[in-house]
Design an enzyme around this catalytic site. Structure first.
Site, PDB file in Angstrom:
ATOM      1  N   LYS A   1       0.846  -1.200   0.000  1.00 13.03           N
ATOM      2  CA  LYS A   1       0.000   0.000   0.000  1.00 13.03           C
ATOM      3  C   LYS A   1       0.880   1.248   0.000  1.00 13.03           C
ATOM      4  O   LYS A   1       2.097   1.159   0.232  1.00 13.03           O
ATOM      5  CB  LYS A   1      -0.899  -0.028   1.236  1.00 13.03           C
TER       6      LYS A   1
ATOM      7  N   ARG B   1     -10.057  -1.058  14.930  1.00 15.70           N
ATOM      8  CA  ARG B   1      -9.890  -0.244  13.731  1.00 15.70           C
ATOM      9  C   ARG B   1     -10.820  -0.852  12.696  1.00 15.70           C
ATOM     10  O   ARG B   1     -12.030  -0.797  12.858  1.00 15.70           O
ATOM     11  CB  ARG B   1      -8.411  -0.207  13.325  1.00 15.70           C
TER      12      ARG B   1
ATOM     13  N   TYR C   1      19.344  30.072   5.673  1.00 13.40           N
ATOM     14  CA  TYR C   1      18.258  30.830   6.319  1.00 13.40           C
ATOM     15  C   TYR C   1      18.556  31.041   7.797  1.00 13.40           C
ATOM     16  O   TYR C   1      19.007  30.111   8.482  1.00 13.40           O
ATOM     17  CB  TYR C   1      16.947  30.071   6.197  1.00 13.40           C
TER      18      TYR C   1
END
Ligand code: PLP
Length: 342
Positions: free
Chosen positions: A35, A130, A243
């Protein structure tokens, strides 16, 4: 076509060795979880290589992922973990090698109405709360042609958690109630709990890709990010880099800029735990990670513009040090990397 300027070296032999390790440990066939595009590595390429290692079944989340994967090869089944709704009927029709893992009474009814004679799997919940039917709802699956009944472990990556054994016991009741089908419980971590967790098939994911699901697993790293130097500059003592001007040269320095950043999954929070490597030396990062650039202190090395530099990427160690799960780190590797299988 433009040449990708950052790449993942992906070790096919390691992926295959990991598959064989989990299958060997379990002594039953393994269905590979692919997946989220093969945990970020590229599902099509992963499945091809797993098939060559003997894998005959893979699992995706949705019918959209099954469609994107396409035909995985003769004799390879695709399981769709989120199940089936009437909206998926056209996809299911077009992908005869795929089958849903049905999770609810409504999903069972929808599948039965359209594909009564076609094989499906079933997910039963044994304590994770679940996805999946509760055991008393099992009659909802009557009349289906079932191949495998699954459940999923919530805590198997914690070797001391009592819920894993409790879920094993609960799954025993599921097996007793469904004697004529196959059964599958364990993910990568669950496989490491021993053969009691094997049943008729297991479902490893993370461990295939070099994640360490459990201290007892013997996994090889699969993923190695590499970036290219796009500029080198001299920064005199006192010069500031990046930065926020957070890095100040403490000596005359040589700074290389590589084309990799937090948009590629190299999150700022990982910075203290990362370095690049050249000529056998670790090269520290200089200043803040940008969206798609990182400055590296290469003082004293001979690296040049255009060189490729590997980034140290020890998945379990990075995860433990920086507080991202190994799963999160893998799936955050951006689409911008060229995925180079070796
Ligand atoms: C993702 C998934 C797996 C694989 O789990 P890992 O922890 O990555 O090994 C197995 N079974 C189900 C139902 C899953 O959703």
């Amino acid at each position: 076509m433009a040449i990708a300027a950052l790449r993942l070296r992906l070790d096919a032999a390691a992926l295959q060795a990991n598959f064989r390790w989990f299958e060997g440990r379990a002594s039953v066939p393994a269905c590979a979880a692919v997946k989220a595009d093969g945990y970020g590595l590229g599902a099509i390429a992963v499945v091809q290589r797993l098939a060559a290692a003997g894998c005959r079944s893979v699992a995706v989340s949705s019918w959209a992922e099954a469609e994107a994967l396409g035909h995985p090869g003769d004799g390879i089944a695709v399981r769709v973990l989120h199940g089936f709704t009437p909206a998926d009927a056209a996809s299911a029709q077009a992908l005869p090698w795929a089958r849903p893992v049905l999770n609810t009474a409504l999903q069972c009814a929808a599948w039965r109405a359209t594909f009564q004679s076609r094989l499906a799997d079933l997910m039963l919940d044994t304590g994770m709360n679940r996805l999946g039917l509760a055991l008393p709802d099992l009659p909802a699956a009557e009349g289906l042609r079932l191949d495998t009944v699954h459940s999923h472990l919530a805590c198997a990556d914690d070797p001391a958690h009592p819920q894993t054994a409790a879920q094993l016991a609960a799954f025993g009741a599921v097996v007793a109630a469904t004697p004529t089908v196959r059964h599958s419980l364990a993910n990568s971590a669950g496989i490491c709990w021993g053969r009691d967790y094997s049943f008729d098939g297991v479902r490893p994911g993370l461990g295939l890709y070099g994640g360490l699901p459990h201290p007892a697993a013997d996994v090889r790293p699969v993923v190695q990010p590499e970036a290219r130097i796009i500029q080198i500059r001299d920064v005199p003592t006192g010069g500031a880099v990046g930065y926020g001007a957070t890095w100040i040269a403490g000596r005359d320095s040589r700074i290389a800029i590589v084309n990799l950043g937090y948009a590629d999954g190299v999150f700022c929070r990982l910075q203290p735990h990362l370095h690049f490597v050249a000529e056998g030396h670790g090269l520290p990062l200089a200043g803040r990670i940008s969206m798609d650039m990182i400055a590296i202190d290469v003082t004293g090395t001979d690296v040049r513009e255009g060189d490729w530099l590997p980034l140290t990427y020890d998945l379990p160690a990075l995860s433990a040090a920086a507080g991202f799960s190994q799963y999160e780190l893998l799936v955050s590797l951006s689409r911008r990397y060229e995925r180079c299988w070796i």
